[in-house]
Design an enzyme around this catalytic site. Structure first.
Site, PDB file in Angstrom:
ATOM      1  N   HIS A   1     -73.927  -8.024 -73.739  1.00 42.95           N
ATOM      2  CA  HIS A   1     -73.613  -8.341 -75.126  1.00 42.95           C
ATOM      3  C   HIS A   1     -72.509  -7.434 -75.632  1.00 42.95           C
ATOM      4  O   HIS A   1     -72.261  -6.361 -75.088  1.00 42.95           O
ATOM      5  CB  HIS A   1     -74.850  -8.208 -76.021  1.00 42.95           C
ATOM      6  CG  HIS A   1     -75.552  -6.894 -75.894  1.00 42.95           C
ATOM      7  ND1 HIS A   1     -76.447  -6.631 -74.884  1.00 42.95           N
ATOM      8  CD2 HIS A   1     -75.495  -5.759 -76.646  1.00 42.95           C
ATOM      9  CE1 HIS A   1     -76.923  -5.401 -75.021  1.00 42.95           C
ATOM     10  NE2 HIS A   1     -76.344  -4.852 -76.087  1.00 42.95           N
TER      11      HIS A   1
ATOM     12  N   CYS B   1     -79.788   1.015 -80.016  1.00 43.04           N
ATOM     13  CA  CYS B   1     -78.772   0.972 -78.959  1.00 43.04           C
ATOM     14  C   CYS B   1     -77.403   0.919 -79.622  1.00 43.04           C
ATOM     15  O   CYS B   1     -77.301   0.680 -80.827  1.00 43.04           O
ATOM     16  CB  CYS B   1     -78.986  -0.225 -78.023  1.00 43.04           C
ATOM     17  SG  CYS B   1     -78.695  -1.840 -78.785  1.00 43.04           S
TER      18      CYS B   1
END
Length: 725
Positions: free
Chosen positions: A66, A204
């Site tokens: 991603h 993250c």
């Protein structure tokens, strides 16, 4: 809202290569072909850079690469069912189901919430099984949209997690940030006082996928273990902090995070474990057990007011902690990174003072500034260079720069202590740094004093103080005691020997001439190129700037060392820029774009401009850079080039003596490194693959985003100061 996924973004049972980067490029191409991204290369580079930081493979044969990128024009999901599977770094093997999440740089919370919800759905076994059994792309799209709650007739079933997934509360607000696992009495985790409780924080770098998957995995694992788990997700779609009473009642804390945990002081006194976010997905039960083991251990780790998030940085794997060497490297780099702005600004201002007021300005600047003004210009001092106005402005610039440089040792010590003990360490660190300056212990004294102050402050902060005293600890008790201990030791024990060592080192450097000076230049040049902004590079740079203020017309050795370090540090990015111009076919498209930027970065003395090249091909780029930078260092030292500025490259030409020799040394090193890297790329095999001939596949694409922040750090950065150094 436009659909996040279409049948054109689904590829079933396809062979997209054997490398994760190849799969990502294929998926990025699909996004661009559907008009959802302006550049497949830019999207792929961003996703690959994210993959290099932390692999996105998760247990169960799944991967979720991603990225957020300016190239993305519409939030998109791409799904590939691979034959054969491809390794994305998961512990249990390669992935056959790959979902790529592509989000625009400024994606709204609504889209980010849906993307995050998909990531959370991938921890549900029945959903994953349905994806593997899907017979066509339409069926995959239907499954995904149902999981996202975009199909009203199936939304209820989509919102009901299977028995092995997180409790319903975890799905109540997919874009939110607080998840809870129900307790169970079936696993023996309950104590006589009631069920055990754990709070968790997950985060993250992109805040899209791993943040939410780790939270759900921990909540589900807690449910299986009979442990009540409340998770706070610090992600892109919003954060709702855990209630204070929940934290107070918790037995332990799990920090599963690749970035700083926001407001970590809320957890002071709690037993904890800290791991990368991916460990929260890979081994959630192990983390919960480990956190409860810390709680049961009277000597277990506790969150203290003196610990920063960076200090807790972990290594790889579940529950790993940084080694003593990694910890020392990190705190030293923290000190250097915060010190550099004082030095860069101060050194340039001092050089400007010399330019305006002449070299004698250092002798008169204080008298000129204190005894004159723009309305009472000086006339009675030595060589006024550009006249009374120049003398006054030069004196002002020199004094500002000199005062800024005066913070060099104190700021170094202060922020080393900060890297160890967080804010309570700053005051003791600055104080012991000032003592080191007074004692003549210099740069070495600052390092030793900062370490001493930091560890004393950290130890005091770890003491189990009474509740009524805790508020005074970080603002009174820790600074007072740590300053007294560290500065007292510097005065009474350490300062004298370190001062003698520093004086001996300075005398030795001042006496170096001829071949000995060339050898020193060679060594400094190699150090500047061997890790491109990392700890070795910073040691050489700090060594140079620490002596800059001691240089003079009669003692030019410190200025020669500064010129040597700056020239050598400019070579790697300039060499990569030249190499991409000479033979572009052996570089990827992203590297060719980075090569254009590297011209300016190299000219400005930003060694980190070569990092994108070294990240994708370190075994050829770094040796080539080391050779060229070493030659430049030796030439610069041998030609007695001096620099009174600590930074700026060719843009501080006015502060560099023998500027043409300076340019000559840089040009020679740049050509050597550029030619050597081309030879290595064309004739030397990479990773056992076929030899490169200029026509074969270029190294894996990367981008400037691969440069760490700080810790190359990962580094964070340790390259958090890349724009400065």
């Amino acid at each position: 809202m436009a659909s996040l996924i279409t049948t054109d973004l689904v590829a079933l049972d396809v062979d997209q290569g054997t490398e994760s980067s190849a799969v990502i490029r294929a998926m990025a191409t699909a996004v661009a072909e559907q008009g959802r991204a302006s550049s497949a290369d830019d999207l792929a580079a961003a996703a690959i850079a994210r993959e290099e930081k932390t692999p996105t493979g998760v247990p169960g044969g799944i991967a979720i690469p991603h990225a957020r990128s300016e190239a993305v024009t519409e939030p998109s999901l791409v799904m590939a069912r691979l034959t054969p599977p491809v390794d994305f770094g998961a512990k249990d093997g390669p992935a056959d189901l790959v979902f790529m999440i592509a989000a625009p740089e400024g994606a709204g919370k609504e889209h980010l919430a849906l993307l995050s919800k998909l990531a959370r759905s991938l921890v549900k076994k029945d959903f994953v099984a349905s994806l593997r059994a899907a017979e066509n792309a339409r069926e995959v799209v239907d499954l995904v949209e149902t999981a996202l709650g975009l199909r009203e007739d199936e939304s209820a079933s989509a919102e009901s997690p299977p028995a092995e997934s997180a409790a319903p509360a975890a799905e109540a607000a997919p874009g939110g940030s607080s998840e809870t696992a129900a307790t169970s009495d079936t696993t023996g985790a309950d104590s006589a006082e009631g069920p055990r409780r754990v709070v968790a924080v997950t985060a993250c770098p992109t805040g899209i996928a791993h943040t939410y998957m780790a939270a759900d995995a921990l909540v589900a694992a807690g449910s299986e273990l009979g442990v009540e788990v409340v998770a706070e997700t610090q992600g892109s779609s919003g954060t709702t902090p855990i209630d204070a009473f929940v934290i107070e009642a918790a037995d332990a804390v799990v920090f599963a995070s690749d970035v700083d945990v926001r407001d970590k002081a809320r957890f002071v006194g709690k037993p904890y474990v800290q791991v990368p976010v991916k460990a929260g997905i890979d081994d959630p039960q192990g983390l919960i057990r480990k956190s409860l083991a810390e709680a049961a251990d009277p000597n277990g780790h506790r969150v203290t007011a003196g610990r920063s998030d960076e200090e807790e940085a972990s290594g790889t794997g579940s529950g790993a902690r940084e080694s003593a060497g990694a910890h020392l490297k990190r705190v030293l780099l923290t000190g250097v990174s915060y010190m550099i702005p004082f030095v860069a600004g101060g050194g340039l201002l001092m050089a400007l003072g010399f330019l305006l007021g002449g070299f004698d300005i250092s002798d008169y600047s204080e008298d000129i500034v204190l005894g004159n003004s723009l309305w009472n210009l000086p006339t009675e001092y030595g060589d006024l260079a550009l006249g009374p106005v120049g003398a006054y402005l030069g004196a002002v610039a020199f004094q500002i720069g000199n005062l800024s440089m005066g913070f060099l040792v104190a700021s170094l010590a202060g922020y080393i202590a900060f890297g160890i003990a967080d804010r309570p360490g700053i005051a003791p660190g600055f104080t012991v740094g000032a003592v080191a300056v007074l004692m003549g212990a210099g740069f070495i004294g600052g390092i030793i004093g900062g370490l001493l102050a930091g560890y004393v402050a950290l130890w005091i902060g770890s003491l189990n103080a009474p509740r009524w005293l805790r508020g005074l600890m970080p603002v009174v008790i820790i600074p007072l005691v740590a300053s007294l201990v560290s500065s007292g030791l510097m005065f009474m024990v350490l300062g004298g020997p370190i001062s003698a060592l520093t004086e001996g080192l300075n005398n030795w450097l001042s006496s170096m001439t001829g071949a000995t000076a060339i050898v020193l230049g060679l060594i400094l040049g190699v150090m500047m190129a061997v890790d491109l902004g990392g700890p070795v590079n910073k040691v050489a740079y700090s060594f140079a700037v620490a002596g800059l203020a001691t240089g003079s017309v009669d003692n030019p050795a410190p200025w020669e060392i500064m010129a040597t370090v700056m020239a050598a540090g400019m070579v790697p990015p300039l060499a990569m820029a030249l190499a991409t111009a000479l033979r572009p076919r052996v570089f990827s498209q992203a590297e060719k774009e980075n090569g254009k930027a590297a011209w300016l970065l190299g000219a400005a003395f930003i060694s980190e401009g070569a990092i994108p090249f070294a990240a994708s091909d370190p075994l050829r780029v770094i040796p080539a850079s080391v050779v060229g930078a070493g030659v430049t260092g030796g030439m610069t030292m041998g030609l007695s080039v001096t620099s009174q500025a600590p930074h700026g490259g060719v843009f501080v030409f006015f502060a560099i003596d023998s500027f043409l020799f300076f340019l000559l040394a840089i040009a020679v090193g740049t050509v050597i490194s550029a030619l050597l890297v081309l030879v290595l790329k064309i004739f030397v095999r990479k990773g056992g693959s076929a030899g490169l001939d200029g026509q074969t596949q270029a190294p894996a694409e990367t981008s400037a985003a691969t440069a760490p922040a700080a810790d190359q750090g990962e580094s964070a950065g340790s390259n958090a100061d890349a724009s400065i150094r």
